[in-house]
Design a protein around this motif. Structure first.
Motif, mmCIF file in Angstrom:
data_model
loop_
_atom_site.group_PDB
_atom_site.id
_atom_site.type_symbol
_atom_site.label_atom_id
_atom_site.label_comp_id
_atom_site.label_asym_id
_atom_site.label_seq_id
_atom_site.Cartn_x
_atom_site.Cartn_y
_atom_site.Cartn_z
ATOM 1 N N VAL A 6 0.838 -1.202 0.000
ATOM 2 C CA VAL A 6 0.000 0.000 0.000
ATOM 3 C C VAL A 6 0.875 1.256 0.000
ATOM 4 C CG1 VAL A 6 -1.647 1.322 1.379
ATOM 5 C CG2 VAL A 6 -1.957 -1.131 1.097
ATOM 6 N N ALA A 7 2.051 1.182 0.643
ATOM 7 C CA ALA A 7 2.954 2.338 0.677
ATOM 8 C C ALA A 7 3.556 2.637 -0.681
ATOM 9 C CB ALA A 7 4.068 2.093 1.696
ATOM 10 N N LEU A 8 3.598 1.630 -1.554
ATOM 11 C CA LEU A 8 4.225 1.807 -2.864
ATOM 12 C C LEU A 8 3.534 2.878 -3.708
ATOM 13 C CD1 LEU A 8 6.615 0.702 -4.406
ATOM 14 C CD2 LEU A 8 5.140 -1.081 -5.342
ATOM 15 N N PRO A 9 2.198 2.852 -3.892
ATOM 16 C CA PRO A 9 1.573 3.919 -4.699
ATOM 17 C C PRO A 9 1.687 5.297 -4.066
ATOM 18 C CG PRO A 9 -0.103 2.528 -3.679
ATOM 19 C CD PRO A 9 1.207 1.842 -3.486
ATOM 20 N N PHE A 10 1.700 5.371 -2.727
ATOM 21 C CA PHE A 10 1.897 6.659 -2.080
ATOM 22 C C PHE A 10 3.289 7.202 -2.391
ATOM 23 C CE2 PHE A 10 -1.625 5.048 0.509
ATOM 24 C CZ PHE A 10 -2.420 6.176 0.594
ATOM 25 N N THR A 11 4.268 6.317 -2.476
ATOM 26 C CA THR A 11 5.614 6.737 -2.860
ATOM 27 C C THR A 11 5.632 7.231 -4.293
ATOM 28 O OG1 THR A 11 6.534 5.073 -1.361
ATOM 29 C CG2 THR A 11 8.022 6.008 -3.000
ATOM 30 N N TRP A 12 4.946 6.498 -5.190
ATOM 31 C CA TRP A 12 4.853 6.950 -6.582
ATOM 32 C C TRP A 12 4.243 8.352 -6.660
ATOM 33 C CZ3 TRP A 12 2.054 1.920 -8.483
ATOM 34 C CH2 TRP A 12 2.979 0.863 -8.530
ATOM 35 N N VAL A 13 3.131 8.528 -5.966
ATOM 36 C CA VAL A 13 2.421 9.812 -6.021
ATOM 37 C C VAL A 13 3.304 10.935 -5.503
ATOM 38 C CG1 VAL A 13 0.516 11.112 -4.992
ATOM 39 C CG2 VAL A 13 0.102 8.832 -5.934
ATOM 40 N N THR A 14 3.993 10.686 -4.390
ATOM 41 C CA THR A 14 4.853 11.713 -3.804
ATOM 42 C C THR A 14 5.965 12.119 -4.765
ATOM 43 O OG1 THR A 14 4.412 10.867 -1.578
ATOM 44 C CG2 THR A 14 6.364 12.251 -1.863
ATOM 45 N N LEU A 15 6.599 11.126 -5.390
ATOM 46 C CA LEU A 15 7.704 11.424 -6.303
ATOM 47 C C LEU A 15 7.214 12.112 -7.575
ATOM 48 C CD1 LEU A 15 9.879 8.193 -5.928
ATOM 49 C CD2 LEU A 15 10.285 10.458 -4.948
ATOM 50 N N VAL A 16 6.050 11.706 -8.079
ATOM 51 C CA VAL A 16 5.510 12.352 -9.276
ATOM 52 C C VAL A 16 5.150 13.804 -8.976
ATOM 53 C CG1 VAL A 16 3.555 12.390 -10.881
ATOM 54 C CG2 VAL A 16 4.723 10.243 -10.388
ATOM 55 N N ILE A 17 4.554 14.055 -7.821
ATOM 56 C CA ILE A 17 4.240 15.441 -7.430
ATOM 57 C C ILE A 17 5.529 16.259 -7.336
ATOM 58 C CG2 ILE A 17 3.434 16.876 -5.519
ATOM 59 C CD1 ILE A 17 1.239 14.848 -5.023
ATOM 60 N N ALA A 18 6.572 15.671 -6.751
ATOM 61 C CA ALA A 18 7.846 16.384 -6.650
ATOM 62 C C ALA A 18 8.429 16.666 -8.029
ATOM 63 C CB ALA A 18 8.835 15.557 -5.823
ATOM 64 N N GLY A 19 8.352 15.674 -8.926
ATOM 65 C CA GLY A 19 8.890 15.878 -10.262
ATOM 66 C C GLY A 19 8.162 16.959 -11.031
ATOM 67 N N ALA B 292 -1.987 14.379 -14.909
ATOM 68 C CA ALA B 292 -3.267 13.771 -14.545
ATOM 69 C C ALA B 292 -3.392 12.371 -15.135
ATOM 70 C CB ALA B 292 -4.416 14.651 -15.035
ATOM 71 N N LEU B 293 -2.972 12.214 -16.393
ATOM 72 C CA LEU B 293 -3.007 10.899 -17.016
ATOM 73 C C LEU B 293 -2.067 9.929 -16.315
ATOM 74 C CD1 LEU B 293 -4.103 9.210 -19.378
ATOM 75 C CD2 LEU B 293 -2.158 10.027 -20.738
ATOM 76 N N LEU B 294 -0.908 10.418 -15.912
ATOM 77 C CA LEU B 294 0.052 9.569 -15.201
ATOM 78 C C LEU B 294 -0.506 9.117 -13.853
ATOM 79 C CD1 LEU B 294 2.884 8.352 -15.172
ATOM 80 C CD2 LEU B 294 3.731 10.496 -14.222
ATOM 81 N N GLY B 295 -1.166 10.032 -13.138
ATOM 82 C CA GLY B 295 -1.738 9.659 -11.852
ATOM 83 C C GLY B 295 -2.817 8.606 -11.984
ATOM 84 N N LEU B 296 -3.709 8.768 -12.962
ATOM 85 C CA LEU B 296 -4.746 7.768 -13.185
ATOM 86 C C LEU B 296 -4.147 6.429 -13.598
ATOM 87 C CD1 LEU B 296 -7.399 9.930 -15.119
ATOM 88 C CD2 LEU B 296 -7.519 9.125 -12.745
ATOM 89 N N GLY B 297 -3.099 6.470 -14.416
ATOM 90 C CA GLY B 297 -2.456 5.228 -14.853
ATOM 91 C C GLY B 297 -1.813 4.475 -13.712
ATOM 92 N N LEU B 298 -1.146 5.187 -12.800
ATOM 93 C CA LEU B 298 -0.504 4.527 -11.661
ATOM 94 C C LEU B 298 -1.536 3.868 -10.753
ATOM 95 C CD1 LEU B 298 2.256 7.141 -10.732
ATOM 96 C CD2 LEU B 298 2.556 4.952 -11.903
ATOM 97 N N ILE B 299 -2.636 4.557 -10.503
ATOM 98 C CA ILE B 299 -3.678 3.975 -9.662
ATOM 99 C C ILE B 299 -4.305 2.762 -10.342
ATOM 100 C CG2 ILE B 299 -5.878 4.380 -8.531
ATOM 101 C CD1 ILE B 299 -3.462 5.771 -7.253
ATOM 102 N N ALA B 300 -4.506 2.848 -11.661
ATOM 103 C CA ALA B 300 -5.073 1.716 -12.394
ATOM 104 C C ALA B 300 -4.137 0.516 -12.347
ATOM 105 C CB ALA B 300 -5.341 2.118 -13.842
ATOM 106 N N LEU B 301 -2.833 0.763 -12.429
ATOM 107 C CA LEU B 301 -1.871 -0.329 -12.325
ATOM 108 C C LEU B 301 -1.993 -1.044 -10.987
ATOM 109 C CD1 LEU B 301 1.486 1.007 -13.872
ATOM 110 C CD2 LEU B 301 0.038 -0.843 -14.709
ATOM 111 N N LEU B 302 -2.098 -0.266 -9.913
ATOM 112 C CA LEU B 302 -2.196 -0.879 -8.589
ATOM 113 C C LEU B 302 -3.487 -1.671 -8.449
ATOM 114 C CD1 LEU B 302 -0.971 -1.149 -5.722
ATOM 115 C CD2 LEU B 302 -2.398 0.796 -5.078
ATOM 116 N N ILE B 303 -4.596 -1.114 -8.925
ATOM 117 C CA ILE B 303 -5.888 -1.790 -8.796
ATOM 118 C C ILE B 303 -5.876 -3.114 -9.552
ATOM 119 C CG2 ILE B 303 -8.337 -1.632 -9.383
ATOM 120 C CD1 ILE B 303 -8.162 1.356 -8.827
#
Length: 287
Positions: free
Chosen positions: A76-89, A134-145
């Motif tokens: 569960v921590a993995l997508p939060f890490t993705w989101v944090t790094l993408v926001i930083a980028g 926005a597309l990247l965020g939706l894609g990452l969540i879809a990957l996890l689901i």
């Protein structure tokens, strides 16, 4: 000089976002064993956080109960890490596009990734970056689901045989208990019925536990069961059956042994666990 700094920020932000995307694809889409550094770092950090409850555990049952949460929390921590790094980028990208101060770039990045629409981009390049984020965020969540059902399906397949083994080998399982139970029931010849199923189990284990390495850390539902222990019991039973029992030779037992040690060696290779690739017949063996 300022323009060079902003250009560097855009390039660095693009590199960070691309790295996160590739890490997610390699971890959850590519059907082969690959070492993904970002995933490894997340699991290592979460494992370090579990040291305190592990040290406080006084019994194996308490330790097992605490560590049962390790793999799910890490996943569960993995997508939060993705989101944090993408926001930083993308914060760096938006700042490079002229969004000042840096706090406003951060607000725009978070709003874009989470598709909140709280902050409006001022020009065409920034609009393009917002759409991509926005597309990247939706894609990452879809990957996890889509990844979670795959993980739990493989986990259920693994644990089905582990649970079945309890009927034959006791709890916790033992190769000697398995052989004695079959002998007591006068069904020692039916011991050979299990080897084909466990050969398939070992093949499935190798594929799932290297292409989806987080499965290794998912513990069995009860503290007295373990896929590693079960693998050892089956291999011990097959070895005793082939070398000691007064029964005719059964190639299926020997093939099960080969499938087992090839599978476990492949998993050990993935995690960098040392083992003797060419042991002597009288060398000690440890699963």
């Amino acid at each position: 000089m300022a323009s060079i700094g902003r250009l560097a920020a855009v390039l660095a932000g693009c590199a960070l976002a691309l790295w996160v995307l590739l890490s997610a694809v390699r971890a959850m889409v590519v059907p082969r064993s690959q070492l993904v550094l970002l995933t490894r770092w997340v699991f290592v950090v979460v494992r370090w956080l579990f040291r305190l409850p592990e040290r406080r555990a006084k019994t194996f049952e308490q330790r097992d109960r605490a560590l049962a949460l390790y793999a799910p929390i890490s996943l569960v921590a993995l997508p939060f890490t993705w989101v944090t790094l993408v926001i930083a980028g993308f914060t760096a990208i938006f700042w490079g596009f002229g969004i000042d101060p840096l706090r406003e770039a951060f607000y725009l990045s978070g709003s874009s990734l989470l598709t909140l629409g709280l902050t409006q981009p001022p020009d065409l390049p920034t609009h393009g970056a917002v759409f991509v984020e926005a597309l990247l965020g939706l894609g990452l969540i879809a990957l996890l689901i889509s990844y979670l059902p795959t993980i739990y399906t493989a986990f259920q397949r693994r644990e089905l045989n582990v649970t079945r083994l309890t009927t034959r080998a006791g709890s916790p399982p033992s190769a000697i208990t398995m052989i004695r139970r079959h002998h007591a029931l006068e069904r020692l010849d039916e011991l050979d019925d299990i080897w084909d199923g466990w050969e398939e189990w070992f093949a499935d284990l190798e594929e799932t536990h290297t292409s989806q390495p987080s499965l290794v850390f998912f513990r069995s539902p009860t503290h007295d069961r373990s896929w590693i222990t079960s693998a050892g019991v089956v291999l011990d039973a097959a070895a005793v059956r082939s070398s000691t029992l007064d029964l005719s030779r059964q190639p299926r037992a020997e093939l099960c042994i080969r499938a087992g040690y090839l599978s476990l060696r492949r998993i050990a290779d993935f995690y960098g666990i040392d083992y003797d690739p060419d042991p002597e017949p009288d060398d000690p063996i440890s699963i």
